[in-house]
Motif scaffolding. Structure first.
Motif, PDB file in Angstrom:
ATOM      1  N   HIS A 374       2.035 -58.172  22.317  1.00 38.09           N
ATOM      2  CA  HIS A 374       2.730 -56.919  22.597  1.00 38.09           C
ATOM      3  C   HIS A 374       3.850 -57.151  23.615  1.00 38.09           C
ATOM      4  O   HIS A 374       4.972 -56.654  23.457  1.00 38.09           O
ATOM      5  CB  HIS A 374       1.744 -55.867  23.120  1.00 38.09           C
ATOM      6  N   GLN A 375       3.551 -57.928  24.664  1.00 35.55           N
ATOM      7  CA  GLN A 375       4.566 -58.244  25.669  1.00 35.55           C
ATOM      8  C   GLN A 375       5.702 -59.057  25.054  1.00 35.55           C
ATOM      9  O   GLN A 375       6.878 -58.833  25.361  1.00 35.55           O
ATOM     10  CB  GLN A 375       3.928 -59.020  26.817  1.00 35.55           C
ATOM     11  N   ALA A 376       5.345 -60.024  24.205  1.00 34.15           N
ATOM     12  CA  ALA A 376       6.370 -60.864  23.583  1.00 34.15           C
ATOM     13  C   ALA A 376       7.325 -60.035  22.738  1.00 34.15           C
ATOM     14  O   ALA A 376       8.553 -60.223  22.784  1.00 34.15           O
ATOM     15  CB  ALA A 376       5.714 -61.955  22.738  1.00 34.15           C
ATOM     16  N   LEU A 377       6.787 -59.105  21.945  1.00 30.20           N
ATOM     17  CA  LEU A 377       7.651 -58.253  21.130  1.00 30.20           C
ATOM     18  C   LEU A 377       8.486 -57.330  22.011  1.00 30.20           C
ATOM     19  O   LEU A 377       9.666 -57.084  21.719  1.00 30.20           O
ATOM     20  CB  LEU A 377       6.813 -57.438  20.149  1.00 30.20           C
ATOM     21  N   ARG A 378       7.899 -56.842  23.092  1.00 25.91           N
ATOM     22  CA  ARG A 378       8.658 -55.971  23.995  1.00 25.91           C
ATOM     23  C   ARG A 378       9.818 -56.730  24.642  1.00 25.91           C
ATOM     24  O   ARG A 378      10.888 -56.162  24.896  1.00 25.91           O
ATOM     25  CB  ARG A 378       7.734 -55.395  25.069  1.00 25.91           C
ATOM     26  N   MET A 379       9.629 -58.023  24.899  1.00 20.51           N
ATOM     27  CA  MET A 379      10.681 -58.833  25.514  1.00 20.51           C
ATOM     28  C   MET A 379      11.898 -58.995  24.611  1.00 20.51           C
ATOM     29  O   MET A 379      12.984 -59.344  25.082  1.00 20.51           O
ATOM     30  CB  MET A 379      10.119 -60.198  25.909  1.00 20.51           C
ATOM     31  N   THR A 380      11.726 -58.748  23.307  1.00 19.17           N
ATOM     32  CA  THR A 380      12.859 -58.834  22.376  1.00 19.17           C
ATOM     33  C   THR A 380      13.336 -57.464  21.914  1.00 19.17           C
ATOM     34  O   THR A 380      14.279 -57.377  21.123  1.00 19.17           O
ATOM     35  CB  THR A 380      12.481 -59.665  21.131  1.00 19.17           C
ATOM     36  N   THR A 381      12.679 -56.403  22.404  1.00 15.65           N
ATOM     37  CA  THR A 381      13.065 -55.046  21.992  1.00 15.65           C
ATOM     38  C   THR A 381      13.381 -54.186  23.223  1.00 15.65           C
ATOM     39  O   THR A 381      14.490 -54.227  23.736  1.00 15.65           O
ATOM     40  CB  THR A 381      11.973 -54.409  21.107  1.00 15.65           C
ATOM     41  N   ALA A 382      12.412 -53.433  23.711  1.00 17.94           N
ATOM     42  CA  ALA A 382      12.668 -52.486  24.799  1.00 17.94           C
ATOM     43  C   ALA A 382      13.135 -53.178  26.076  1.00 17.94           C
ATOM     44  O   ALA A 382      14.070 -52.720  26.740  1.00 17.94           O
ATOM     45  CB  ALA A 382      11.412 -51.657  25.075  1.00 17.94           C
ATOM     46  N   ASN A 383      12.498 -54.288  26.445  1.00 16.09           N
ATOM     47  CA  ASN A 383      12.912 -54.995  27.665  1.00 16.09           C
ATOM     48  C   ASN A 383      14.323 -55.547  27.525  1.00 16.09           C
ATOM     49  O   ASN A 383      15.140 -55.466  28.453  1.00 16.09           O
ATOM     50  CB  ASN A 383      11.954 -56.147  27.966  1.00 16.09           C
ATOM     51  N   ALA A 384      14.613 -56.144  26.378  1.00 13.69           N
ATOM     52  CA  ALA A 384      15.926 -56.745  26.162  1.00 13.69           C
ATOM     53  C   ALA A 384      17.018 -55.694  26.060  1.00 13.69           C
ATOM     54  O   ALA A 384      18.182 -55.950  26.394  1.00 13.69           O
ATOM     55  CB  ALA A 384      15.912 -57.605  24.898  1.00 13.69           C
ATOM     56  N   ALA A 385      16.666 -54.498  25.618  1.00 13.97           N
ATOM     57  CA  ALA A 385      17.653 -53.431  25.472  1.00 13.97           C
ATOM     58  C   ALA A 385      18.110 -52.886  26.818  1.00 13.97           C
ATOM     59  O   ALA A 385      19.243 -52.424  26.961  1.00 13.97           O
ATOM     60  CB  ALA A 385      17.067 -52.291  24.635  1.00 13.97           C
ATOM     61  N   ARG A 386      17.236 -52.949  27.834  1.00 13.18           N
ATOM     62  CA  ARG A 386      17.498 -52.255  29.097  1.00 13.18           C
ATOM     63  C   ARG A 386      18.823 -52.650  29.759  1.00 13.18           C
ATOM     64  O   ARG A 386      19.564 -51.772  30.205  1.00 13.18           O
ATOM     65  CB  ARG A 386      16.329 -52.485  30.070  1.00 13.18           C
TER      66      ARG A 386
END
Length: 517
Positions: A374-386
């Protein structure tokens, strides 16, 4: 008004944080109208709406488009241009001898490759090159991303000092043979850029190509390339402009041990601590690599809301070590992922880069940290978008966000058998991170527009682009390029000699997880 309903066996609306689970809808659908998401729900709830097109179906998984959080363009890799992987500090100089490129063509090629792996947005950091000029190069790059239909957070990076080694240019060059020093000065002079000219470029380019001018497809960022490559005054001016315009800032930071050591020798503190003292850290800032961080650095980055853009492939290929990602996450730092144009297979495949990160940060021991899917996918989506400057409108699938989506072939991705855990959110996310490949990416939408269908680019002729690249790059190498390569080869022994007394710690933890000493 253009409308479409995008359906999937699973719709991943938002990747989880590790502490919170991912939001996933079984047999879900997303309604988009004119590039904006209007509704998200089950297919039964949305199926009776009148739309122009229904995309996908129960054999697909739908998720937010991926963001490549750090990239330099050249889809034809540095290895293909003759720069074999090596230590960053010598590899940079070796790269001076790369031949000039058609920036529109090569950017179009890399945009197609990224879209094919589910990347809908890229944090693109343009290198100053001794070719046609910064404005024309930048326009060619953005025209190529536009031709591919890709969303782009664009910056040109600035290097004004310490460009050969981490020391004053003239002081270093004065110790070289006169003819070699003269050749290096001539090379550097071609990319010289006064600070005033850089900031004027940013202001005018932001006005002509930024969010408003591009219809939300381009965000123009500021970029001091790294703390050793720009003056304190440049950082002060960057912060002032970023505040005035509400602009994002992107830079490299402590990519190598030598860069950390430069800070200690120059200021008696780490580069992160120096930036904090300058008042430069903040939520508008994203820092690529950040491998050699101390515990104190992590606290400073987290307190400031600064993003770290992790580049696992590049860090391994250029001998920079393994970034302390688990420590950053547990310390509250927003961590994203990028390929740095140096992915492990030379292909800018963000699905693969995400998988590499998820496997790399699994520390030995029952109770030791491990990056979950979940963290890995977030690092390429919501986190990376910020940190991209798109006003929080990418990275998740919810009403009001841009309709940037990826459809993966669930049946191909899970063939020949997938039992799962019975937990919907975990099964959907685990399948993507454990099994997803670019060959499973069937459809990509950016701003509601289909830019990839059945795994093929809709907006650009990939075969023609590859053929043109092959034709251009098969021409004889330019004499000026060959001369630059000879100059760089002569220069490299002096660079090695300069760093002779910068001894890297040899104990195990510094290599495995850099020790955060």
């Amino acid at each position: 008004m253009a409308t479409s309903l995008i359906r999937g066996r699973y719709v991943i609306c938002e990747a989880g944080t590790g502490e919170s689970e991912s939001r996933v809808i079984s047999d879900g659908a997303v309604l988009q109208r004119d590039g904006l998401i209007e509704a998200v729900g089950t297919y039964d709830e949305l199926k009776n709406l009148q739309v122009d097109e229904v995309i996908g179906g129960p054999q697909f998984l739908v998720m937010p488009g991926l963001t490549n959080a750090h990239h330099h363009g050249r889809g034809v890799s540095t290895f293909q241009f003759g720069s074999v992987d090596g230590c960053l500090e010598s590899w940079i100089v070796d790269g001076w001898g790369r031949r000039p490129v058609d920036w529109h063509l090569i950017t179009l090629y890399t945009a197609i490759q990224m879209i094919k792996s589910g990347t809908t947005n890229v944090m693109y950091n343009h290198p100053r090159t001794p070719t046609i000029g910064m404005v024309e190069e930048s326009e060619q790059v953005l025209r190529a991303f536009g031709d591919a239909g890709m969303r782009t957070a664009f910056s040109v990076y600035y290097r004004g000092q310490n460009r050969v080694v981490y020391h004053d240019d003239e002081a270093f060059l004065s110790g070289l043979p006169a003819d070699l020093a003269s050749a290096v000065r001539q090379y550097l002079a071609v990319t010289d850029l006064p600070e005033d000219d850089y900031f004027s470029f940013f202001e005018s380019f932001r006005e002509s190509h930024g969010l408003e001018a591009s219809g939300g497809l381009v965000s123009v960022l500021l970029s001091p390339s790294n703390v050793q490559w720009a003056s304190d005054d440049f950082f002060f001016r960057t912060k002032e402009l970023a505040t005035r315009y509400g602009a994002a800032v992107h830079m490299h930071l402590v990519e190598s041990w030598y860069q950390k050591e430069y800070g200690v020798r120059r200021w008696g503190k780490t580069p992160v601590a120096h930036l904090a003292d300058l008042g430069f850290l903040g939520p508008e800032l994203s820092c690529a690599h950040s491998v050699w961080l101390t515990d104190g650095d992590i606290e400073l980055l987290a307190a400031a809301g600064t993003t770290v853009c992790h580049n696992p492939s590049s860090n391994l290929r250029l001998k920079n070590g393994i970034a302390p990602v688990n420590a950053m996450i547990s310390g509250g730092v927003n961590v994203a992922i990028g390929t740095d144009s140096t992915a492990i297979n030379d292909d800018d495949d963000m699905l693969q880069e995400m998988r590499l990160a998820s496997k790399l940060h699994r520390q030995p021991g029952l109770e030791r940290p491990a990056l979950d899917t979940h963290q890995a996918l977030r690092m390429t989506t919501a986190n990376a978008a910020r940190p991209t400057g798109f006003d929080g409108r990418i990275g998740t699938l919810e009403p009001g966000r841009y309709a940037d989506m990826v459809l993966l072939d669930w049946e191909a991705m899970t063939a020949p058998y997938f039992e799962g855990t019975g937990d919907v959110a975990s099964d959907a996310v685990n399948a993507v991170v454990y099994r997803g490949k670019s060959t499973h990416v069937d459809t990509v939408l950016i701003n509601g527009e289909v830019v990839l269908r059945n795994g093929r680019s809709v907006k650009a002729d990939e075969e023609a682009v590859v053929a043109e690249l092959r034709e251009q790059l098969s021409r004889p190498i330019e004499q000026e390029t060959l001369a630059t390569r000879q100059m760089a080869a002569r220069l490299l022994p002096y660079i090695h000699q300069f760093y002779d007394d910068w001894s890297i710690p040899s104990d195990g933890p510094h290599y495995v997880y850099n020790g955060r000493a």
